[in-house]
Structures are given as C-alpha cells and as structure tokens.
Design an enzyme around this catalytic site. Sequence first.
Site, mmCIF file in Angstrom:
data_model
loop_
_atom_site.group_PDB
_atom_site.id
_atom_site.type_symbol
_atom_site.label_atom_id
_atom_site.label_comp_id
_atom_site.label_asym_id
_atom_site.label_seq_id
_atom_site.Cartn_x
_atom_site.Cartn_y
_atom_site.Cartn_z
ATOM 1 N N LYS A 158 14.258 -5.913 -0.978
ATOM 2 C CA LYS A 158 13.020 -5.109 -0.862
ATOM 3 C C LYS A 158 12.945 -3.821 -0.897
ATOM 4 C CE LYS A 158 10.709 -8.665 2.303
ATOM 5 N NZ LYS A 158 9.750 -8.603 3.396
ATOM 6 N N HIS A 208 2.723 -17.154 6.717
ATOM 7 C CA HIS A 208 2.598 -15.743 6.788
ATOM 8 C C HIS A 208 1.317 -15.557 7.705
ATOM 9 C CE1 HIS A 208 1.909 -11.765 4.579
ATOM 10 N NE2 HIS A 208 1.329 -11.756 5.568
ATOM 11 N N ARG A 292 -5.210 -0.262 7.059
ATOM 12 C CA ARG A 292 -6.557 -0.324 6.240
ATOM 13 C C ARG A 292 -7.354 -1.469 6.651
ATOM 14 N NH1 ARG A 292 -5.214 -4.198 2.646
ATOM 15 N NH2 ARG A 292 -3.154 -4.213 1.829
ATOM 16 N N VAL A 295 -8.641 -7.495 2.923
ATOM 17 C CA VAL A 295 -9.422 -8.023 2.001
ATOM 18 C C VAL A 295 -10.033 -9.318 3.021
ATOM 19 C CG1 VAL A 295 -9.620 -9.615 0.027
ATOM 20 C CG2 VAL A 295 -8.343 -7.554 -0.104
#
Length: 522
Positions: A158, A208, A292, A295
Amino acid sequence: MFDKVLIANRGEIALRVLRACRELGVRTVVVHSSADADSLPVRLADEAVRIGPAASRRSYLNAAAIVEAARQTGAQAVHPGYGFLSEDADFAEICAQNGLVFVGPPPQVMAALADKSTARALMSRAGLPLPPGSVRTSPTVADAQEVAAEVGYPVIVKAAAGGGGRGMTVVRSAAELPRAYARTRAAAQVAFGDDRVYVERYLADARHVEVQVLCDDQGNGVHLGTRDCSVQRRHQKLIEEAPAPALRPATLDTLAEVALRGALSVGFTGVGTVEFLVDDAERAHFLEINCRIQVEHPVTEMVTGIDLVHEQLHVAAGVPLRLRQSDVRLHGVAIECRVNVEDPDRDFAPAPGRLDRFRPPGGPFTRVDTHGHVGCLVSPHYDSLLAKVAVWAPDRDAALDRLDRALAEFDVAGPGVRTTIPFARRVLRDSAFRAARHTTGLVERLLAPPDTTAPPDPTTPPDGVGPRDATDPHAPSGPPDGAGPRGRTAHVVPDPRAEADPAARTPAPAVPAAGPTTWRNR
C-alpha cells in the site's frame, strides 16, 4: 453559527451542504468551474463564483482561487464536502492563515491521519487492532520481503499517501513481490508525489465495516453506529448499509468503542469515519480514519435521525457537542446505492452525456441525493456519481425490497448514457448478499467469467456483465467522492500530493474518551 459559508465542491454534496446551511439560516457561496456554471448548486446558491475552467486542478483543486473567493464574498468558513481538498491539511492551514474556518479537523490531525503509515502507528498506540504487517513503511524490497515472510501470503503493498482505492497491489507469492513492490512505488510517486509503501497481510474474505464518529474541540465525542461497505469495485464502494448486518452485538460494541477511542486520542474534531476490515471470525483490523463527511452518510442519518452536516457545522462554529452517547439510538435498517454514470457491460467505463429523461424514485422512506435534472450534462471531467438512493425499513429484508423497488422506478436516459442501476439490482438479488454473508470479494465474484463446467446459479441471472481487466484504460483515474487527493496542496505543484511528508507533522495531544459506547439496533 456562521453568517456565510463557502462550499468548495460540486454535485450532490455541494447541494447537500447548501440545503443544510439554508435550514440553519446561513447564507451560501458556491464556487464552480466553467463546466458547472449551470449546475443545480450554482442555481440555488445565494452567491456563486467561477474559479476556473473544467479541469479540477485549475478549479476545485485551486486553493488560492477558493480562498480568494471566500475573502471577496465575506464568507467566514469553507465547507469542503468530500474529495477534492476535503482532506488536504495544507489547504486547511491556508484557510486558517486567511481568517477562514475550515469545516474539518485541525490541519495537524489531518496531516497525521492522511499518511496511512503514521495513522497506523498512532492507532496502534491507542490500542486499535491492526492487520498483521509493518507499522512503518518498507524503504527497500528486502524490508518488504521480510514483512511478507513474517505475516504470510497473500499480502498487499500500500502507498503510505494513497487513498480512494488507489496505490494498492495484492501479492500472492514471494516471486511476485519484487515486481509488485517496484510497480506500486512508481505508481505512488506519480499519483501522490510520495513513493513510500508498507506491507500488510491481505484479508481476501473480509467485510468492510466503518464507524461514524462526531467529536468537538473540547474532548467530547460520540459514535453513531456502524455501516457495512463491503460491496466494492476497485476498492470503491457501491452499496452501503447501516447498521452493519450479521455481526454479534459484542463485535458492534467493540468496533464503536475502539473507533471513538482512536479518534479522540489524536484530537479529532468534526465528523469522521473509522474504517475496519472484519474477518470471518469477527476480528477487526484498522484501515484508516477519514476526516470528512462520507458519501454514505445518509444511511447513518436515517437510522439515527441525526443530521450530520448540521452537527458538523455547529462543531466547526465552536459549539460544544450537542449530543451525548445516550442520545444516540439506532432504529431499523437503511441501505444506500450509488448510481454512477458508467456502463457495467464495458467494465464500468464512464458513460457521460446529457440527460433527456431523469425521474428519480419516490415513495415512503425513500431518499434521493442528486444534482441531476432533465437537460443536465453529466460532465466527463469529474467522477461519475449522479445520485444516491437510500431507503429505510424496520428490518433488512424490507429495506432490500424497498431499495430494489426504488431502483426499478429510477428513469435515467440520454444519448450514450448508461448507469450502474442494473448491476446494483443484480447485487440485491444475490443470495449471499441477501443473507448478509457477502465480503469485499462479492463484486469480483459476480463479474468473474462463468464456469462452463458447472450449472448456472438460478439465484444470479446473467445480465451481460463480463469479466474485469485490472489494466482497463477506462478505470477511474482518481479516487471517488469528487476525485480529490488527500493531504497536499494542489495549487503549489502540478500533482496535488507532492508536498512535504505529513508524517513530520506533530499530532494534537490526546484527549480523554467521552461516555459509554454501548449501543443496540432497536
């Protein structure tokens, strides 16, 4: 509360923030590119300022133009939405230097959490469980090989500065690692201006799961339950639901508790999301903290009755947290589907165009967040998200049926325009998904070539979707949610990620945890 807020974003999230401001009696300024001059947020804003051409690096990632627009219009705060500059610590600092409130965590907290390696180290010290692997980056391939040998294959390499599903390579054998390591570092340098990578065990069959948190600047915080976001393609979410289904109450409690502890330990303020992978034994592994609004925030709002953007604005204005943990109660199940303007039959290639027909669904307990309308031109310059359809019901089966009904009603058409609605309805019919036995591998399984040696699965009717090619030239060139990178200032260098190493920043001091974290789905 602020008198005027500048919204530094576009599309449905700009409209969502605009509406929240209007409900709070706050005037709005919407900045926009030339491509969005006739967009719905621009039409509805109290003031609108054109800040550049269609290219996002010259408009929505142009920090100097945004700050100047705020100064000229007398805005007191900047709400960045999601994507673009929403997690750019340097942009938050620039706002502060110009007397503007950035609606988000302090810059030093954002910088530390934007760097995945630094965030892992901070969360490890706070007691959050990490996937097996390196806490720090692996500067050489020999370091990466040592970590991989210790944790076992498959592993995932990653990018430390990665985000939005980019900068990751799965490696299934020792022979593949040197090439994958070099390729990931090179790609990270190009995409983020930072070639540092780290290695951890790859959890192929995991879910997830994320926890929504809300914290103020006085050390108070609450969590607002979990969401499952396992339905993904290229590590980008397609369907989300709250609360995460089919997990033991003890697992849900633990996730909520450690997520809030981790956020408070670094002085997090505002609305954020702590993300985990949960394996088949319900062991959680920390992934990252997003600084933040997400969505998928509507599903949390629907099961809690709490307006997250309202609370985000109050916290940014310095108001102490208006909620206690005992105030948070979850009711029923909410599920959201992202409607992207993409062609599932061509490996989700973008399919933008002008909308000749646009009729979103309605009905009881059905919410549609969209900037679309008849005559709207879905621009090829930005991400493909057109709408989010979210539904609520007392239980999961009823919510799934309601979402399928809503998607069937959604009428979108125009020359060359295709959407992901047919594929989303295929997911809703999948037997593993219906039983909440799905993992992050669900979409890959549905898109795999059919096995001609086995009889077809009657529960998953074909829909013409073919296999995926990881090298598809139509793959998204940037992260979702507005296509904005994290942790760098876009207007200084051509690539907005190529600024100083955020690991050099000093995180905010730890603050005590706040209140009980136990909750139940009622």
